[in-house]
Design an enzyme around this catalytic site. Structure first.
Site, PDB file in Angstrom:
ATOM      1  N   MET A  16      65.682  95.359 107.347  1.00 12.70           N
ATOM      2  CA  MET A  16      65.981  94.865 105.851  1.00 12.70           C
ATOM      3  C   MET A  16      65.301  95.956 104.721  1.00 12.70           C
ATOM      4  O   MET A  16      64.299  96.556 105.289  1.00 12.70           O
ATOM      5  CB  MET A  16      65.213  93.322 105.731  1.00 12.70           C
ATOM      6  CG  MET A  16      66.258  92.238 106.225  1.00 12.70           C
ATOM      7  SD  MET A  16      65.590  90.686 105.962  1.00 12.70           S
ATOM      8  CE  MET A  16      66.107  90.408 104.511  1.00 12.70           C
ATOM      9  N   HIS A  17      65.790  95.746 103.588  1.00  9.50           N
ATOM     10  CA  HIS A  17      64.794  96.261 102.470  1.00  9.50           C
ATOM     11  C   HIS A  17      64.795  97.535 102.324  1.00  9.50           C
ATOM     12  O   HIS A  17      64.604  98.066 101.243  1.00  9.50           O
ATOM     13  CB  HIS A  17      63.361  95.845 102.525  1.00  9.50           C
ATOM     14  CG  HIS A  17      63.132  94.109 102.875  1.00  9.50           C
ATOM     15  ND1 HIS A  17      63.831  93.246 102.031  1.00  9.50           N
ATOM     16  CD2 HIS A  17      62.241  93.610 103.615  1.00  9.50           C
ATOM     17  CE1 HIS A  17      63.429  92.088 102.530  1.00  9.50           C
ATOM     18  NE2 HIS A  17      62.513  92.172 103.386  1.00  9.50           N
TER      19      HIS A  17
ATOM     20  N   ASP B 211      68.576  91.638 109.664  1.00  8.31           N
ATOM     21  CA  ASP B 211      68.189  91.222 110.991  1.00  8.31           C
ATOM     22  C   ASP B 211      67.916  89.974 111.431  1.00  8.31           C
ATOM     23  O   ASP B 211      68.023  89.338 112.229  1.00  8.31           O
ATOM     24  CB  ASP B 211      66.941  92.364 111.414  1.00  8.31           C
ATOM     25  CG  ASP B 211      65.804  92.404 110.591  1.00  8.31           C
ATOM     26  OD1 ASP B 211      65.778  91.638 109.593  1.00  8.31           O
ATOM     27  OD2 ASP B 211      64.994  93.176 110.942  1.00  8.31           O
TER      28      ASP B 211
END
Length: 498
Positions: free
Chosen positions: A81-82, A239
């Site tokens: 992520m991110h 995820d």
């Protein structure tokens, strides 16, 4: 026979799994790629490495399995992520991706807090933390404005790989929720947040559901991957959302504990009006119109890896943990706090550091190893406690990740968390969740929950031991005191970190 493929794009490697219509993992293959740390606190990767290694992983998967490409109906993704990927109108990556574990953006987080105030929690439902995407965008805006001016769209890691495979830009809600630019309940990009920081909404890609069809494989990619160009490609998810799907966290009260590099406690939530006020993360699920609350321990499995590499480098993990069940609960009065990379839940503190408390000359390597495992699990209990305090009853937790591979640790989780711990028969985590999204997207099932009934099978349940629960309850109250009593000391020690 028909199959789907789940692709899990991690921080160190990409894993592809080939799954049959019965939910059996027929074959899997991983390909690694480098992580770059050009400055202290910086963590970057080359997005093209992800794309090349994903295609290589798919090719190896098809070669090893010897499955006819015509039998593979679709594929989908799970992704770290991110991470910020900036892409030009021509589809060119403009700079290395800034990853989830990059900590350069503290000042940008303070700017977000000052500018948005309480509105950030009302809209994005999450606090401004260094790992999220918006602070990274603001860092580029401040330090590399010429790069941002060239950007046509920003993507997250798996979305860039999917673009390279299909030629189309999109982002699913579960991953978009980790950007701080999404109105999480409204399921739309927030004009209010974007405008507050002079970011054009056109930078944000089209939003789609995790199971939505986003295209088919480009002909040259299909040839390189050993698949057909007609193979359907579905959006996929973050995820943690995919890990939840792969663990069957698809109904009210369902809860998961994942111990990998970081540790995650995740619980399904159907109500969109829940606002944890920053105590925990609140994200969109990979299931349509569902959500989850999540607490994170930044250095969970990483704490144990660090301990082994530092103090028992010549031992394997199996050797290090052999006989650890003979060490009594509480490790002989030795307590570890896993703050070696800072902490996220319930203490969003990038400066706090870990501790061993209560060392004496009678403690052995096994005592220290067990105390590390206990400390990690205590940190996860703090997230469980917050969920319970919101009114939810948690009596069963599905364990996935590295923490689900050791029987002693699984029993320890049952005793510390005070819940039955379920180990799955085939634990593929996020990769299985991605495969399930593809199976559901292909129309094999009427819902993800129906898919889970076919694909996910419990193997063993670990029941809490009443005496151990009582022992750990007392130790946990001591553990909770350590943060407050060491915070000031760590602030003073920060000046000596090099």
């Amino acid at each position: 026979m028909k199959y789907v493929i789940g692709i899990d794009l991690g921080t160190s490697a990409v894993k592809s799994v080939l799954v049959s219509a019965e939910g059996s993992v027929v074959c899997e293959h991983s390909e690694s790629y480098p992580l770059h740390n050009p400055k202290p606190g910086w963590s970057e990767q080359n997005p093209e490495d992800w794309a090349e290694r994903t295609i290589a992983s798919l090719r190896k998967l098809m070669e090893k399995s010897a499955v006819d490409p015509s039998e593979v109906e679709g594929l989908s993704f799970s992704g770290q992520m991110h991470g910020l990927v900036l892409v030009s109108a021509e589809g060119k990556v403009l700079r290395p991706a800034i990853l989830w574990n990059d900590t350069r953006t503290t000042l940008q987080c303070r700017r977000i807090e000052k500018t948005m105030g309480s509105k950030l929690l009302d809209i994005a439902r999450n606090r401004a933390l260094e790992g999220f995407t918006l602070p990274k965008l603001l860092w580029v805006q401040e330090h590399e404005p010429e790069i941002l001016s060239q950007a046509d769209v920003f993507l997250l890691p798996k979305d860039y790989v999917r673009y390279r495979l299909t030629g189309s830009f999109a982002m699913d809600y579960s991953d978009a929720a980790g950007t701080l630019l999404l109105d999480v309940a409204g399921k739309a990009w927030s004009p209010e947040i974007a405008e507050a920081f002079d970011l054009p909404l056109s930078l944000c890609p089209k939003l789609v559901e995790s199971s939505e069809l986003t295209g088919t494989l480009l002909p040259d990619v299909a040839e390189a991957a050993g698949l057909l160009a007609s193979t359907k490609v579905f959006a996929g998810g973050a995820d943690n959302a995919c890990g939840a799907i792969g663990a069957g966290i698809l109904g009210e009260g369902k809860t998961m504990c994942s111990i990998g590099t970081s540790g995650v406690v995740l619980s399904y939530e159907s109500r969109k009006d829940i606002n944890p006020q920053g105590k925990m993360h609140f994200f969109n699920h990979g299931e349509e119109d569902a959500f989850y609350v999540m607490g994170v321990t930044l250095a969970a499995g990483h704490s144990l890896s660090w301990f082994k590499d530092t103090f028992a480098k010549d031992l394997s993990f199996d050797s290090l943990l052999a006989g650890i069940e003979k060490v009594p609960a509480g490790s002989g009065g030795l307590l570890f706090t896993p703050y070696i990379s800072g902490e996220r839940t319930p203490h969003p503190d990038a400066d706090i550091r870990g501790s061993f408390i209560g060392m004496d000359s009678g403690h052995t390597l096994k005592h220290f190893a067990r105390s590390v495992m206990e400390g990690i699990t205590f940190s996860l209990l703090e997230s469980i406690d917050i969920i319970r305090q919101s009114g939810k009853e948690i009596t069963e937790v599905t364990a996935i990740g590295g923490g689900a591979q050791n029987e002693t640790w699984l029993q320890m989780q049952a005793d510390i968390l005070g819940a039955n711990i379920v180990k799955l028969e085939s634990e593929q985590g996020p990769a299985m969740g991605a495969a399930m999204l593809a199976a559901y997207g292909c129309g094999w099932f009427t819902s993800l929950a129906e898919c889970a009934e076919r694909f996910i099978r419990p193997a063993k349940t670990y029941v809490p031991d009443k005496d151990q629960v009582e022992t750990y309850s007392g130790l946990f109250s001591i553990y909770q005191d350590v943060y407050g009593q060491t915070q000031g000391l760590n602030e003073r020690l920060a000046a000596y970190r090099k």
